[in-house]
Design a protein around this motif. Structure first.
Motif, PDB file in Angstrom:
ATOM      1  N   ARG A   1       5.819   4.459   9.665  1.00  0.00           N
ATOM      2  CA  ARG A   1       4.794   4.793  10.626  1.00  0.00           C
ATOM      3  C   ARG A   1       5.043   5.114  12.011  1.00  0.00           C
ATOM      4  NH1 ARG A   1      -0.526   4.105   7.833  1.00  0.00           N
ATOM      5  NH2 ARG A   1       0.428   3.429   5.672  1.00  0.00           N
TER       6      ARG A   1
ATOM      7  N   ARG B   1      -0.946 -19.219  -1.807  1.00  0.00           N
ATOM      8  CA  ARG B   1       0.183 -19.706  -2.636  1.00  0.00           C
ATOM      9  C   ARG B   1       1.387 -18.880  -2.498  1.00  0.00           C
ATOM     10  NH1 ARG B   1       1.364 -15.304  -4.302  1.00  0.00           N
ATOM     11  NH2 ARG B   1      -0.097 -13.946  -5.448  1.00  0.00           N
TER      12      ARG B   1
ATOM     13  N   THR C   1       4.475  -4.771   3.368  1.00  0.00           N
ATOM     14  CA  THR C   1       3.277  -3.974   3.986  1.00  0.00           C
ATOM     15  C   THR C   1       2.054  -3.905   3.214  1.00  0.00           C
ATOM     16  OG1 THR C   1       2.598  -1.729   4.618  1.00  0.00           O
ATOM     17  CG2 THR C   1       4.683  -1.815   3.225  1.00  0.00           C
ATOM     18  N   GLY C   2       1.042  -4.596   3.627  1.00  0.00           N
ATOM     19  CA  GLY C   2      -0.203  -5.105   2.663  1.00  0.00           C
ATOM     20  C   GLY C   2       0.053  -5.396   1.360  1.00  0.00           C
ATOM     21  N   GLY C   3       0.963  -6.246   1.208  1.00  0.00           N
ATOM     22  CA  GLY C   3       1.254  -6.766  -0.095  1.00  0.00           C
ATOM     23  C   GLY C   3       2.297  -6.044  -0.809  1.00  0.00           C
TER      24      GLY C   3
ATOM     25  N   ARG D   1       4.034   6.640  -0.761  1.00  0.00           N
ATOM     26  CA  ARG D   1       3.364   6.743   0.711  1.00  0.00           C
ATOM     27  C   ARG D   1       3.437   5.488   1.683  1.00  0.00           C
ATOM     28  NH1 ARG D   1       2.352   7.391   4.701  1.00  0.00           N
ATOM     29  NH2 ARG D   1       0.504   8.218   5.969  1.00  0.00           N
TER      30      ARG D   1
ATOM     31  N   SER E   1       1.329 -13.267  -1.653  1.00  0.00           N
ATOM     32  CA  SER E   1       2.020 -11.941  -1.621  1.00  0.00           C
ATOM     33  C   SER E   1       2.845 -11.586  -0.235  1.00  0.00           C
ATOM     34  CB  SER E   1       1.312 -10.723  -2.001  1.00  0.00           C
ATOM     35  OG  SER E   1       0.883 -10.882  -3.585  1.00  0.00           O
TER      36      SER E   1
ATOM     37  N   ARG F   1      -9.368  -7.482   6.411  1.00  0.00           N
ATOM     38  CA  ARG F   1     -10.560  -6.395   6.231  1.00  0.00           C
ATOM     39  C   ARG F   1     -11.793  -6.959   5.945  1.00  0.00           C
ATOM     40  NH1 ARG F   1      -7.909  -1.303   2.996  1.00  0.00           N
ATOM     41  NH2 ARG F   1      -6.160  -1.079   4.532  1.00  0.00           N
TER      42      ARG F   1
HETATM   43  C1  MCA Z   1      -2.129   1.828   0.836  1.00  0.00           C
HETATM   44  N1  MCA Z   1      -1.230   2.551   1.957  1.00  0.00           N
HETATM   45  C2  MCA Z   1      -0.510   1.662   2.517  1.00  0.00           C
HETATM   46  C3  MCA Z   1      -0.611   0.488   1.793  1.00  0.00           C
HETATM   47  N2  MCA Z   1      -1.637   0.742   0.904  1.00  0.00           N
HETATM   48  N3  MCA Z   1       0.326   1.876   3.413  1.00  0.00           N
HETATM   49  C4  MCA Z   1       1.352   0.674   3.755  1.00  0.00           C
HETATM   50  N4  MCA Z   1       1.002  -0.431   3.198  1.00  0.00           N
HETATM   51  C5  MCA Z   1       0.213  -0.590   2.153  1.00  0.00           C
HETATM   52  N5  MCA Z   1      -0.083  -1.784   1.312  1.00  0.00           N
HETATM   53  C6  MCA Z   1      -1.433   3.627   2.648  1.00  0.00           C
HETATM   54  C7  MCA Z   1      -2.161   4.852   1.920  1.00  0.00           C
HETATM   55  O1  MCA Z   1      -1.522   5.604   1.043  1.00  0.00           O
HETATM   56  C8  MCA Z   1      -2.850   5.840   2.966  1.00  0.00           C
HETATM   57  O2  MCA Z   1      -2.186   6.632   3.575  1.00  0.00           O
HETATM   58  C9  MCA Z   1      -3.255   4.765   4.002  1.00  0.00           C
HETATM   59  O3  MCA Z   1      -2.186   3.566   3.875  1.00  0.00           O
HETATM   60  C10 MCA Z   1      -4.376   3.976   4.216  1.00  0.00           C
HETATM   61  O4  MCA Z   1      -4.769   3.680   2.983  1.00  0.00           O
HETATM   62  P1  MCA Z   1      -5.921   2.751   2.694  1.00  0.00           P
HETATM   63  O5  MCA Z   1      -6.869   3.380   2.067  1.00  0.00           O
HETATM   64  O6  MCA Z   1      -6.420   2.127   3.922  1.00  0.00           O
HETATM   65  O7  MCA Z   1      -5.146   1.641   1.692  1.00  0.00           O
HETATM   66  P2  MCA Z   1      -5.759   0.894   0.321  1.00  0.00           P
HETATM   67  O8  MCA Z   1      -5.912   1.856  -0.540  1.00  0.00           O
HETATM   68  O9  MCA Z   1      -7.171   0.258   0.842  1.00  0.00           O
HETATM   69  O10 MCA Z   1      -4.898   0.032   0.138  1.00  0.00           O
HETATM   70  C11 MCA Z   1      -4.468  -1.202   1.181  1.00  0.00           C
HETATM   71  C12 MCA Z   1      -4.252  -2.501   0.206  1.00  0.00           C
HETATM   72  C13 MCA Z   1      -3.352  -2.253  -0.984  1.00  0.00           C
HETATM   73  C14 MCA Z   1      -5.577  -2.909  -0.190  1.00  0.00           C
HETATM   74  C15 MCA Z   1      -3.582  -3.482   1.034  1.00  0.00           C
HETATM   75  O11 MCA Z   1      -2.322  -1.682  -0.511  1.00  0.00           O
HETATM   76  C16 MCA Z   1      -3.156  -3.216  -1.992  1.00  0.00           C
HETATM   77  O12 MCA Z   1      -4.204  -3.547  -2.823  1.00  0.00           O
HETATM   78  N6  MCA Z   1      -2.235  -3.817  -1.902  1.00  0.00           N
HETATM   79  C17 MCA Z   1      -1.987  -5.071  -2.711  1.00  0.00           C
HETATM   80  C18 MCA Z   1      -0.456  -5.183  -3.157  1.00  0.00           C
HETATM   81  C19 MCA Z   1      -0.111  -6.079  -4.309  1.00  0.00           C
HETATM   82  O13 MCA Z   1      -1.004  -6.261  -5.157  1.00  0.00           O
HETATM   83  N7  MCA Z   1       0.676  -6.873  -3.849  1.00  0.00           N
HETATM   84  C20 MCA Z   1       1.312  -7.809  -4.984  1.00  0.00           C
HETATM   85  C21 MCA Z   1       2.712  -7.621  -5.026  1.00  0.00           C
HETATM   86  P3  MCA Z   1      -2.523   7.888   4.065  1.00  0.00           P
HETATM   87  O14 MCA Z   1      -4.143   7.987   4.462  1.00  0.00           O
HETATM   88  O15 MCA Z   1      -1.586   8.276   5.100  1.00  0.00           O
HETATM   89  O16 MCA Z   1      -2.562   8.987   2.742  1.00  0.00           O
HETATM   90  S1  MCA Z   1       3.251  -9.058  -6.133  1.00  0.00           S
HETATM   91  C22 MCA Z   1       4.036 -10.100  -5.058  1.00  0.00           C
HETATM   92  O17 MCA Z   1       4.146  -9.786  -3.899  1.00  0.00           O
HETATM   93  C23 MCA Z   1       4.384 -11.364  -5.478  1.00  0.00           C
HETATM   94  C24 MCA Z   1       4.804 -11.715  -6.684  1.00  0.00           C
HETATM   95  C25 MCA Z   1       3.080 -12.655  -5.199  1.00  0.00           C
HETATM   96  O18 MCA Z   1       3.449 -13.460  -4.593  1.00  0.00           O
HETATM   97  O19 MCA Z   1       2.017 -11.875  -5.099  1.00  0.00           O
END
Ligand code: MCA
Ligand code: AMP
Length: 511
Positions: free
Chosen positions: A473, A298, A404-406, A468, A276, A254
């Protein structure tokens, strides 16, 4: 013997050393100092003890991101509690499962979900609320607790739910020793100090946002540019004032679309970290061209914290690789069946051992034993190989998992819900490439004879029970699922069939 240095203790030391420094810098311009945070931690600690939290008790938190939410985590550690962070996107059913399994003493939830939880409250569970501006019952009292539980390295500090290689979510129990050792290894490896200003836009209910990003800042005495969530405009605005960004690959995909991402805006930055999920090599290269910075990738897991990293200095950060083991951590690639180590270059099952590796799954000794080798190596479920420079390359997953998106999504959970539909015989849920989320969830469904369930109806059928981000999808209704001679569904074949659903195939001119 001096007591073991927990994350909480390191934070308290920093708060004593630099009380007036801003730990949190918020989007509205407010700063929250180390002193103020330390006071909030003591107030929450007093409240938790008043609620009956004793060492070893679980404290569940399903709250939006705020400085007080981090204080709640630290307060839990202070009183010897076990912190259980939950994704705010989870539905009532999902949350109910975690609460039933972990049996927390206290659940801290967002004020707007209090009634829902009170209705489902289990016996002995105290419900507290915490809002985004520090409002809520958790901070109702002024009492402070200064006493700290003397945790040993082996005491549990947190439980994070994950499905491991298979099946229903299991609680990975991480000790104070796991958190402190991993944090120390990362601080050293990435030269992270009190001078750093980290852009924090990750959620704080996972390892990445809490035990990598927040722990490092809290224990180093650094500052956080603390955003409620990912916001490309806000991040680009902050880049000239920050030094480090940590994110999932979607952050970088992004940011690359943002015209404000330039070498000038990034001139004061010293480190961009990704993890992630796999970072596209193309994004790695485009980012370097645009900004002059090679993203440092990493590799970690809920059960292990961080395992490997590309070098901060002393070697290239190679796209498509996750680098070498962190200090104190061992990685090996073995034959999945025999457990025999494979020569470098060969693809096998990745195993890890070290002070970062968890002690086991919550109340599941047999499942824990099944994922450890006799010599203490943990079977990650990831597949990889060691390249000619000793870097680990992840080449796939032995586990059925979509990222998906982490966020991790376990196909089985969705398949079970779909299969309960009266017009569905069976289903297979897969991950396919997605331009924004890396991968996204697709359901392939076989209907009962004569039935023609609409894709939208099937999506709605599962939606109420799933956060969600887990919603398919796309839903495809097919006559039969491809199977091998053993009768096993061929998910690889399905992934191939639907690989271009969201990303059109490369045109001949691109290849
Ligand atoms: C939000 N949505 C998603 C996701 N996030 N759908 C699929 N995958 C996702 N990751 C949904 C929302 O509910 C919304 O649905 C639509 O997608 C669009 O949302 P949007 O506003 O674009 O999303 P966002 O709020 O900007 O979030 C996207 C994001 C977020 C920034 C990628 O998901 C995020 O911060 N992800 C990070 C996750 C994380 O921290 N993972 C680490 C896990 P609708 O519009 O239909 O309602 S720890 C791990 O894995 C290990 C230990 C490691 O190695 O780190
Ligand atoms: P979780 O269960 O949420 O802890 O997710 C851990 C999984 O995320 C790992 O087992 C890997 O499959 C994946 N993962 C973490 N970091 C990376 C990375 N840098 N590249 C590819 N996959 C990753």
């Amino acid at each position: 013997m001096s007591p073991f240095t927990t994350i909480h203790r390191s934070f308290v030391e920093q708060a004593e050393r630099r009380p007036d420094k801003a730990l949190f810098e918020l989007p509205d311009g407010r700063g929250v100092t180390y002193r103020k945070t330390a006071e909030t931690v003591q107030r929450i600690a007093a409240r938790l003890v008043a609620d009956g939290v004793a060492p070893g008790d679980r404290v569940a938190a399903q709250v939006h991101k705020s400085p007080e939410a981090i204080a709640l985590y630290l307060a839990t550690l202070q009183v010897g509690g076990v912190f259980l962070p939950l994704n705010t996107a989870y539905t009532g059913n999902e949350t109910g499962y975690f609460l039933g399994d972990a049996q927390p003493r206290v659940l801290v939830c967002a004020p707007e979900r209090e009634t829902e939880h009170t209705r489902r409250a289990q016996e002995g569970l105290v419900i507290e609320t915490l809002g985004v501006s520090g409002d809520g019952s958790l901070l109702d009292d002024d009492a402070r607790r200064t006493e700290t539980y003397e945790a040993s390295a082996d005491d549990p500090a947190a439980i994070l739910y994950t499905s491991g290689t298979t099946g229903r979510s299991k609680g990975a129990v991480l000790t104070h020793g796991n958190l402190a050792a991993n944090c120390r290894a990362l601080l050293d490896s990435w030269r992270f100090t009190a001078d750093d200003r980290l852009i924090h836009a990750l959620p704080i209910f996972h390892i990445h946002g809490l035990f990598v990003a927040a722990n490092m800042a809290l224990t180093a005495g650094a500052s956080l540019h603390y955003l409620p969530k990912f916001d490309a405009d806000a991040i680009v605005d902050l880049l000239p004032r920050a030094t480090v960004l940590m994110g999932v690959p979607t952050f970088y995909t992004r940011l690359l679309k943002h015209p404000g991402l330039t070498a000038e805006t990034c001139a004061g930055m010293r480190l961009f970290v990704s993890g992630s999920a796999p970072l596209l090599a193309g994004d790695h290269e485009s980012f370097a061209t645009r900004t002059g910075h090679a993203i440092l990738e990493r590799y970690g897991m809920t059960e292990t914290g961080m395992n490997t990293t590309n070098p901060y200095e002393g070697g290239p950060r190679k796209p498509g690789t996750v680098g070498k083991p962190l200090p104190g951590t061992e990685i090996r690639v073995v034959d999945a069946e025999s457990g025999e180590p494979l020569p470098d270059g060969e693809v096998g099952s990745i195993e890890v051992r070290g002070p970062n590796v968890f002690t086991g799954y919550w109340r599941l000794p047999e499942k824990t034993a099944a994922e450890f080798r006799a010599d203490g190596f943990f079977v990650t479920g990831d597949l990889g190989r060691i390249d000619e420079d000793g870097y680990l390359c992840l080449v796939g997953r032995g586990k059925d998992l979509v990222i998906t998106g982490g966020y991790n999504v376990y196909p089985k959970e969705i398949e079970e819900l779909l299969d309960a539909h009266p017009e569905v015989v069976e289903s297979a849920v897969i991950g396919v490439p997605h331009p924004d989320f890396g991968e996204t969830v697709v359901a392939v469904v076989v209907p009962t004879p004569g039935a023609q369930p609409a894709a939208e109806e099937l999506r709605e059928f599962v939606a109420g029970d799933l956060a969600r981000f887990k919603h398919p999808r796309a839903v495809r209704v097919v006559e039969a699922l491809p199977r091998n001679v053993m009768g096993k569904v061929q998910k690889a074949e399905l992934r191939k069939r639907y690989e271009s659903l969201f990303t059109p195939p490369a045109s001949p001119a691109d290849t």
